[in-house]
Motif scaffolding. Structure first.
Motif, PDB file in Angstrom:
ATOM      1  N   LYS A   1      52.473  69.512  39.793  1.00 52.22           N
ATOM      2  CA  LYS A   1      52.787  68.758  41.001  1.00 52.22           C
ATOM      3  C   LYS A   1      53.187  67.306  40.711  1.00 52.22           C
ATOM      4  O   LYS A   1      53.732  66.637  41.578  1.00 52.22           O
TER       5      LYS A   1
ATOM      6  N   MET B   1      54.738  75.693  47.987  1.00 47.53           N
ATOM      7  CA  MET B   1      54.295  75.958  46.611  1.00 47.53           C
ATOM      8  C   MET B   1      52.905  76.593  46.591  1.00 47.53           C
ATOM      9  O   MET B   1      52.515  77.225  45.624  1.00 47.53           O
TER      10      MET B   1
ATOM     11  N   GLY C   1      55.164  81.772  50.342  1.00 50.01           N
ATOM     12  CA  GLY C   1      56.144  80.710  50.193  1.00 50.01           C
ATOM     13  C   GLY C   1      56.560  80.079  51.516  1.00 50.01           C
ATOM     14  O   GLY C   1      57.563  79.373  51.592  1.00 50.01           O
TER      15      GLY C   1
ATOM     16  N   PRO D   1      57.894  68.573  44.492  1.00 55.30           N
ATOM     17  CA  PRO D   1      57.941  69.500  43.370  1.00 55.30           C
ATOM     18  C   PRO D   1      59.015  69.087  42.367  1.00 55.30           C
ATOM     19  O   PRO D   1      60.174  69.462  42.500  1.00 55.30           O
TER      20      PRO D   1
ATOM     21  N   GLN E   1      61.171  71.774  40.434  1.00 57.03           N
ATOM     22  CA  GLN E   1      62.149  72.383  41.345  1.00 57.03           C
ATOM     23  C   GLN E   1      63.366  71.468  41.487  1.00 57.03           C
ATOM     24  O   GLN E   1      64.507  71.932  41.408  1.00 57.03           O
TER      25      GLN E   1
ATOM     26  N   LYS F   1      59.342  76.920  34.691  1.00 59.09           N
ATOM     27  CA  LYS F   1      58.835  77.167  36.034  1.00 59.09           C
ATOM     28  C   LYS F   1      58.084  78.497  36.096  1.00 59.09           C
ATOM     29  O   LYS F   1      57.034  78.604  36.724  1.00 59.09           O
TER      30      LYS F   1
ATOM     31  N   SER G   1      52.379  80.220  39.432  1.00 59.14           N
ATOM     32  CA  SER G   1      53.148  80.300  40.658  1.00 59.14           C
ATOM     33  C   SER G   1      52.186  80.560  41.810  1.00 59.14           C
ATOM     34  O   SER G   1      51.041  80.951  41.614  1.00 59.14           O
ATOM     35  N   SER G   2      52.680  80.353  43.025  1.00 58.81           N
ATOM     36  CA  SER G   2      51.826  80.557  44.195  1.00 58.81           C
ATOM     37  C   SER G   2      51.450  82.029  44.344  1.00 58.81           C
ATOM     38  O   SER G   2      50.527  82.369  45.051  1.00 58.81           O
TER      39      SER G   2
END
Lengths: 494, 494
Positions: free
Chosen positions: A111, A357, A362, B10, B13, B50, B55-56
């Motif tokens: 982050k 995120m 999402g 982010p 991203q 990434k 990841s979420s």
């Protein structure tokens, strides 16, 4: 009681004392020699343990680097600043939430880009891997995703942690407060954004920190400027991070970094320099015209003409910054002309992608917010309080109960109880027989406006003497009218 | 701006997006093939980065074990409880201080006995070794020694950290608030002690948690009791720690532990059992008679007879505990008769030796204090609020600005500004053209008492419609009397 302050007694010292008693008792009783030896050995082992434990002699008595205690005076300033800020947040209808001081390490991962190295991690003592929060924004986004909150207007005032190089005198700490106000939800463009700026305007005005300017900018515009100056595409990010340093560093140093370290063409650097010196002038960008117009007009409606302090109104996906003019560092000035200072006290912007995120699906929750850099405000206020030699009270005590003679402790206690039960802020000396002069001096030093004085004759005739600490006037008040009289005196002083 | 919420976007991203644009542009321009390949490789590397980042999708969305977020409702309860407590502390003339959330590890070393294993350490990331504070008492003692403060009456409300087994439903957390009030200084015996108990009495009464009892005890008395029961001297400490468990465990379990684990004679254990069941009766101990008498008489003066809730008054170097009767666990009852509960909400006592452990010259500063176990109070209050289905507002908004038609955003903004500038707590919809019904429903759900309604005719004729959300009465008010009229309406409602 796990929470008890009594937990805290020096346990080792206690154990040594108890063991000592056992030994003494055994010896006094002429106990079994072997048993005595055994207990003496235990005692010696305990004493050894105490010697090995860090003693107060070689002990470093300090707060951790980059942190500080707040004294009662600093707390009084802090309380008054927070009151101003919270009043403003509540005026705009905000709720408040709180989150734990640490998060799962992975909640913070990815982050903060290269700033991640500044995150405090907790030691792995078994169980989850944890880190101290770095700001209030990521925990807020985690909260929204976790509780499936689709819209909220919330403020959060709490400490955050960064293993940065502290500059304590300029209000830069490793533990510091953030005061965040954010609006989350799918709304029409620029309406919440304009309110965020209105809030910064209100807070900076109410705190009376002098003239200020709110800068509104957008990353894409910066990119456009770079393109116009001839910065190659692949150098945008790195040149951008150089430009970001302008609030702390002089232009000539930034220029050197761009050319020598980042290999930028000196001609491009000088073009950037010209833009940088355009401070306060609007840089037009046709493609963002609509947003600009909307934002400007919304913000204008929110502000009276005189109080409108937005110097640059640019465009959507804005970034804000509130800068105190009296404390501003002008990067176009040459070194030595002025010292680098701490003008920037508020910042914020949009972060529409962050909640997504965290959300398992999402799902996006657009967010915009501001953060008040309150430590710098504290630093300014404190310096001012010291310079003005103004006396800031650290207690709110209204009445001090004074005994004029010895032996009146129990009478004083009775008076205190009566005053406390009537909601009057009251203190007395914790001595059985305090000297009258000491008691009056305490009233004056602590700024306690009233003293209730009793002596033998007052008690016998059922009245008290009420003394005004400032005027030193005294008057007799019947005991049963004491509370009413004190309340009326306090009202007059308010 | 280091503090900016905008930091938080982010970044990875963003980088992928920027790099994508570079590639697209190069391709569109039919750029150099080698250059294109180079940039594509960069893009792929970023995408890989990434993917590797959590990841979420597989992400655990939770607070760390033993911690919780506070929702707006919980914050409203917390704010009201803190107000009650702080008002009481201030009524007794206390100042407040704050200390960092972490201390040098060695500051905490040797202060908590075997509980030290519950301290959270920070990871060694270079620099000082740090630990999260375990209570507010040790940091307070460190503060006194460091600043050479010889006397102070202070309160401190802050979170502390213990790696204990959490029992969240009963208000036991790993991160929890302590509300401490302490009096430091060389004073006459029992005067500050009695005031500490008076404070617990005031707070528990004002919080309206039902009947309670304040237990006053002393460790030495417990030792005397052990001797009378035939506990060998060298088992005092360990049997004492068993007895301490009685507020959470049943007597028969404690008895088993004493006999089987600690090898105590069953006869001695049963004698202890008899004392334990003496709840609320005074155990006399002649040698402490003077202190007892003083304390009892001081406390009696501080309390009206009806509100006197001290059940056992014993002696100097006291330990206090405030127990809610409605939530008490009676250890003399058999298992199954009643569930173990959370009666104990306040604790405290003397710790005269602690500051001396920090002072380089071993100078002593006698201290006495109380700590309110506020999480248990929150838990009770919250359960009550839910049970009573009482509506607790989480905002203080007084006025909602409603547009009756489309196209009135800028007029609403103007109204909001006027209301905010007049210090009226105001909200509006963040939509350009919200539906009237949606706006009125929001007022009712959020409990906003007044709505200011504008439509085209109101604007042309320079008035507004003022609507009472509860009665649904509406009246026309000339625009220039709006503020005065709203203030008078709000005053009537208060």
């Amino acid at each position: 009681m796990a929470e008890s302050g009594a937990d805290v007694k020096p346990k080792l010292q206690d154990e040594i004392r108890a063991q000592g008693e056992i030994v003494r008792k055994l010896k006094a009783e002429n106990g079994d020699a072997e048993k005595i030896k055994e207990e003496v050995d235990k005692l010696l082992a305990l004493k050894k343990l105490k010697e090995d434990a860090p003693s107060s002699k070689n002990f470093v008595l300090k707060c951790p680097k980059g942190t500080k205690d707040y004294t009662p005076l600093q707390m009084a300033i802090r309380e008054s600043v927070f009151n101003t800020i919270i009043t403003c947040f509540k005026r705009h209808g905000a709720e408040t939430i709180d989150t734990p001081v640490f998060e799962l390490k992975e909640t913070l991962t990815g982050k903060y880009g290269e700033d991640s190295k500044l995150i405090y991690d907790l030691k792995d003592q078994g169980g989850e891997l944890l880190s101290l929060r770095y700001d209030l924004t990521v925990p807020f986004a985690r909260y929204l995703a976790m509780n499936k909150v689709m819209n909220i207007k919330r403020y959060h005032i709490a400490k955050v942690y960064r293993r940065d190089n502290p500059a304590m005198t300029r209000g830069r700490f490793r533990e510091f407060y953030q005061c965040d106000f954010d609006i989350a939800g799918q709304y029409d463009p620029m309406i919440p954004d304009a309110e965020c700026i209105k809030i910064v305007t209100e807070i900076l005005s109410k705190l009376e920190l002098g003239d200020f300017v709110i800068k509104v900018n957008h990353r894409k515009l910066l990119d456009g400027m770079f393109a116009a100056c001839g910065v190659p595409d692949d150098k945008f990010r790195t040149i951008c991070s150089s430009v970001d340093k302008l609030d702390k560093t002089f232009w000539e140093d930034v220029r050197t970094e761009m050319i020598e370290e980042k290999k930028l063409d000196p001609e491009a650097a000088d073009k950037i320099g010209k833009y940088v010196k355009l401070q306060g002038k609007t840089v037009n960008s046709a493609c963002y015209h609509t947003y600009t117009t909307n934002f400007a007009s919304y913000y204008t409606e929110l502000s009276t003409r005189e109080s409108s302090k937005v110097s640059r109104v640019l465009l959507y996906r804005v970034i804000y910054e509130g800068v105190l003019k009296g404390f501003t560092h002008d990067p176009s000035k040459k070194k030595g002309e002025e010292t680098v200072s701490v003008g920037s006290v508020a910042g914020g912007g949009r972060y529409d992608g962050l909640v997504g995120m965290f959300d398992p699906k999402g799902r996006k929750v657009p967010c915009v917010g501001v953060s008040i850099g309150i430590e710098r405000v504290f630093a300014i206020m404190e310096a001012r309080a010291i310079a003005a030699k103004s006396k800031i009270r650290t207690t709110e005590t209204e009445v001090y109960v004074v005994s004029a003679q010895k032996g009146l402790l129990e009478e004083r206690l009775k008076l205190c109880r009566e005053l406390w039960d009537a909601n009057i802020k009251t203190e007395q000396a914790y001595k059985a027989n305090p000297k009258p002069l000491t008691q009056f001096q305490y009233c004056e030093t602590a700024g306690i406006p009233l003293a209730v004085i009793i002596g033998q004759s007052e008690i016998e005739n059922q009245f008290v003497k009420l003394r005004n600490t400032v005027t030193r006037e005294e008057k007799n008040v019947p005991r049963d009218q004491m509370i009413a009289e004190i309340k009326s005196e306090l009202e007059k002083m308010a």
